[in-house]
Design an enzyme around this catalytic site. Structure first.
Site, PDB file in Angstrom:
ATOM      1  CE1 TYR A   1     111.592  48.246  43.191  1.00 39.98           C
ATOM      2  CE2 TYR A   1     113.871  48.727  42.614  1.00 39.98           C
ATOM      3  CZ  TYR A   1     112.647  48.190  42.288  1.00 39.98           C
ATOM      4  OH  TYR A   1     112.462  47.599  41.063  1.00 39.98           O
ATOM      5  CB  CYS A   2     108.837  48.915  48.027  1.00 40.62           C
ATOM      6  SG  CYS A   2     107.148  48.907  48.689  1.00 40.62           S
TER       7      CYS A   2
END
Length: 274
Positions: free
Chosen positions: A144-145
């Site tokens: 994620y990110c």
């Protein structure tokens, strides 16, 4: 090999540690904005450590998700809080096993975007060098990110870095997975993007197995110990840490004015999504 963080001889760095409960979660980024104003007065860097409780910090790009309301509803049903930060990028979960670190540089520290990322990378690498943990930069696309300056141990990501610039000041921000259930954090974000209709390449196809924590390599590691290791890495290079001066500024009206302005902007940004 010595990892250079600050090129200035024997710099002085202010240090501040905060915990933001759910009813004050917006204050984390309101403080960042206010502190970027205050370092123009101190003319020296600030190292701000902070933690949240089961809160997903969403980026401005997340507002483009086609079924965002469904994703937000799913987060609420799992018991996680959430808010949008006033910066780009994508969502990250933060709980008491995640240490958030903001290195805020005044305008007299002229660094490029790339140099800013390198400074935070060097800060974290120096902190764990004594434990022979080699944090390696490079994007982990299914985390994620994801970003170019993701930091990994082996093949698994443990940290991500972002930046914000305002009025000549620079905030270089990292989230660091210290301990806790990292697969559960990854599954939370995978479910969020699936429910929100997010698809690559704008949004990650999150694989919970590509991320880990420092405690997987240093069993029993706690956030406070991690903070101390990072500071020890700075001190080995001659950096002086001051935990008092910045605290004094927080009692002054100037800080409250900056904080109130920043928090009001975040409140407006976080009006309910229709």
């Amino acid at each position: 090999m010595t990892i250079i963080i600050f090129e200035n001889p024997t710099p002085v760095v202010d240090v501040l540690q905060c915990h933001y409960p759910p009813n004050k979660m917006l204050a984390a980024f309101a403080d960042t904005q206010a502190f970027m104003r205050l370092v123009q007065r101190t003319q020296r860097p600030l190292l701000h450590y902070w933690t949240l409780e089961q809160t997903v910090i969403l980026g401005l790009r997340d507002r483009q998700l086609p079924q965002l309301s469904a994703g937000l509803q799913g987060l609420g049903q799992t018991g996680w809080h959430y808010f949008f930060r006033n910066a780009g990028g994508l969502g990250i979960p933060s709980d008491q096993g995640i240490l958030n670190i903001s290195l805020i540089l005044p305008p007299n520290y002229q660094v490029t975007i790339n140099q800013g990322y390198q400074m935070m990378t060097a800060l974290l690498q120096a902190g764990f060098a004594a434990e022979k943990l080699a944090l390696v930069p490079g994007e982990v696309a299914t985390s994620y990110c994801p970003g170019t300056f993701d930091l990994s141990l082996g093949t698994q990501k443990v940290a991500g870095i972002a930046q914000r610039r305002s009025r000549g000041a620079t905030a270089i921000m990292a989230y660091l997975g210290v301990n806790g259930d990292q697969p559960q954090r990854g599954e939370l974000m995978r479910t969020f993007y699936q429910a929100s209709g997010g698809q690559p390449p704008l949004f990650p196809a999150v694989d919970p197995q590509v991320m880990t924590t420092l405690a997987a390599f240093l069993p029993g590691l706690q956030v406070r110990q991690t903070l101390q290791m990072i500071q020890a890495g700075l001190q080995t290079q001659g950096t002086e840490l001051d935990p008092l001066r910045f605290m004094d500024l927080l009692a002054e009206p100037e800080y409250q004015t900056y904080f109130n302005q920043a928090q009001q902007a975040l409140i407006e940004l976080n009006q309910p999504i229709q």
